[in-house]
Design a protein around this motif. Structure first.
Motif, mmCIF file in Angstrom:
data_model
loop_
_atom_site.group_PDB
_atom_site.id
_atom_site.type_symbol
_atom_site.label_atom_id
_atom_site.label_comp_id
_atom_site.label_asym_id
_atom_site.label_seq_id
_atom_site.Cartn_x
_atom_site.Cartn_y
_atom_site.Cartn_z
ATOM 1 N N ARG A 1 51.657 46.513 40.956
ATOM 2 C CA ARG A 1 51.789 45.047 40.884
ATOM 3 C C ARG A 1 50.709 44.461 39.984
ATOM 4 N NH1 ARG A 1 52.621 46.140 46.400
ATOM 5 N NH2 ARG A 1 50.427 45.684 46.750
ATOM 6 N N ALA A 2 51.086 43.463 39.211
ATOM 7 C CA ALA A 2 50.159 42.796 38.299
ATOM 8 C C ALA A 2 49.603 41.530 38.942
ATOM 9 C CB ALA A 2 50.867 42.440 36.997
ATOM 10 N N HIS A 3 48.288 41.319 38.755
ATOM 11 C CA HIS A 3 47.599 40.141 39.262
ATOM 12 C C HIS A 3 46.733 39.586 38.129
ATOM 13 C CE1 HIS A 3 48.560 41.657 43.316
ATOM 14 N NE2 HIS A 3 48.236 42.832 42.807
ATOM 15 N N PRO A 4 46.853 38.287 37.818
ATOM 16 C CA PRO A 4 45.986 37.727 36.775
ATOM 17 C C PRO A 4 44.518 37.844 37.186
ATOM 18 C CG PRO A 4 47.664 36.134 37.461
ATOM 19 C CD PRO A 4 47.738 37.285 38.405
ATOM 20 N N CYS A 5 43.668 38.238 36.257
ATOM 21 C CA CYS A 5 42.241 38.310 36.549
ATOM 22 C C CYS A 5 41.694 36.889 36.685
ATOM 23 C CB CYS A 5 41.500 39.032 35.437
ATOM 24 S SG CYS A 5 41.821 40.798 35.396
ATOM 25 N N PRO A 6 40.913 36.634 37.723
ATOM 26 C CA PRO A 6 40.336 35.300 37.897
ATOM 27 C C PRO A 6 39.439 34.919 36.722
ATOM 28 C CG PRO A 6 40.103 36.599 39.899
ATOM 29 C CD PRO A 6 40.586 37.532 38.827
ATOM 30 N N ILE A 7 39.470 33.655 36.381
ATOM 31 C CA ILE A 7 38.667 33.191 35.244
ATOM 32 C C ILE A 7 37.183 33.465 35.460
ATOM 33 C CG2 ILE A 7 38.469 30.812 36.052
ATOM 34 C CD1 ILE A 7 38.694 30.017 33.003
ATOM 35 N N ALA A 8 36.710 33.427 36.696
ATOM 36 C CA ALA A 8 35.294 33.697 36.958
ATOM 37 C C ALA A 8 34.921 35.109 36.509
ATOM 38 C CB ALA A 8 34.982 33.501 38.436
ATOM 39 N N GLN A 9 35.814 36.072 36.725
ATOM 40 C CA GLN A 9 35.542 37.443 36.295
ATOM 41 C C GLN A 9 35.602 37.564 34.781
ATOM 42 O OE1 GLN A 9 38.234 39.996 38.439
ATOM 43 N NE2 GLN A 9 37.379 39.405 40.420
ATOM 44 N N LEU A 10 36.570 36.891 34.166
ATOM 45 C CA LEU A 10 36.664 36.902 32.702
ATOM 46 C C LEU A 10 35.439 36.255 32.080
ATOM 47 C CD1 LEU A 10 40.419 35.897 32.254
ATOM 48 C CD2 LEU A 10 39.429 38.192 32.169
ATOM 49 N N ASP A 11 35.002 35.160 32.680
ATOM 50 C CA ASP A 11 33.825 34.450 32.180
ATOM 51 C C ASP A 11 32.579 35.321 32.321
ATOM 52 O OD1 ASP A 11 32.718 32.035 31.038
ATOM 53 O OD2 ASP A 11 31.735 31.743 32.981
ATOM 54 N N ASN A 12 32.491 36.046 33.431
ATOM 55 C CA ASN A 12 31.347 36.929 33.649
ATOM 56 C C ASN A 12 31.276 37.974 32.550
ATOM 57 O OD1 ASN A 12 30.089 39.513 35.000
ATOM 58 N ND2 ASN A 12 29.343 37.748 36.157
ATOM 59 N N PHE A 13 32.410 38.539 32.176
ATOM 60 C CA PHE A 13 32.437 39.520 31.083
ATOM 61 C C PHE A 13 32.047 38.860 29.767
ATOM 62 C CE2 PHE A 13 34.619 41.458 27.484
ATOM 63 C CZ PHE A 13 34.179 42.772 27.572
ATOM 64 N N ALA A 14 32.618 37.701 29.486
ATOM 65 C CA ALA A 14 32.377 37.033 28.196
ATOM 66 C C ALA A 14 30.935 36.550 28.065
ATOM 67 C CB ALA A 14 33.346 35.866 28.030
ATOM 68 N N MET A 15 30.361 36.075 29.158
ATOM 69 C CA MET A 15 29.020 35.499 29.088
ATOM 70 C C MET A 15 27.907 36.521 29.324
ATOM 71 S SD MET A 15 29.696 32.480 28.232
ATOM 72 C CE MET A 15 28.111 31.724 28.372
ATOM 73 N N ARG A 16 28.204 37.590 30.012
ATOM 74 C CA ARG A 16 27.172 38.554 30.376
ATOM 75 C C ARG A 16 27.570 39.972 29.980
ATOM 76 N NH1 ARG A 16 23.725 36.013 34.117
ATOM 77 N NH2 ARG A 16 24.595 34.062 34.830
#
Length: 88
Positions: A16-31
Motif C-alpha cells: 500500500r502507498a502512503h504519501p510521506c508527511p511534509i514534515a518528513q520531506l522538510d526534514n530531509f530538505a532542510m537537514r
C-alpha cells in the motif's frame, strides 16, 4: 529552478502507498546529511509532494531519501520509497 513535481510515497510491506508527511520531506530538505549539494534544489510543498530542479536524478534522490528516512526511523525495515515525476 523548481520545474518538476514529484510524488513521494512510502510503500508498506503489504504494497500500500502512503504519501510521506511534509514534515518528513522538510526534514530531509532542510537537514540533508548526504553532503551532496544537488539535493539543495528540492522544495517540499505538501504531503507526498516535492518540487525539484531539472538536475535532480530521481534514482539518487530515492536512495538518499530512503537512507535518511531509515536513519530517522520514518521507514520500517520492510518499507520502501517510491518517487515518481508528475507529467506536466
Amino acid at each position: 529552478m523548481f520545474l518538476r513535481k514529484l510524488t513521494i510515497e512510502r510503500i508498506d510491506a503489504a504494497g500500500r502507498a502512503h504519501p510521506c508527511p511534509i514534515a518528513q520531506l522538510d526534514n530531509f530538505a532542510m537537514r540533508n546529511f548526504t553532503n551532496d549539494a544537488i539535493f539543495d534544489d528540492t522544495l517540499p510543498i505538501a504531503d507526498g509532494l516535492l518540487e525539484a530542479g531539472l538536475r535532480i536524478p530521481i534514482d539518487r534522490l530515492t536512495a538518499a531519501m530512503q537512507d535518511w528516512f531509515r536513519r530517522k526511523s520514518y521507514l520500517a525495515p520492510t518499507d520502501r520509497l517510491r518517487i515518481v515525476e508528475i507529467p506536466q
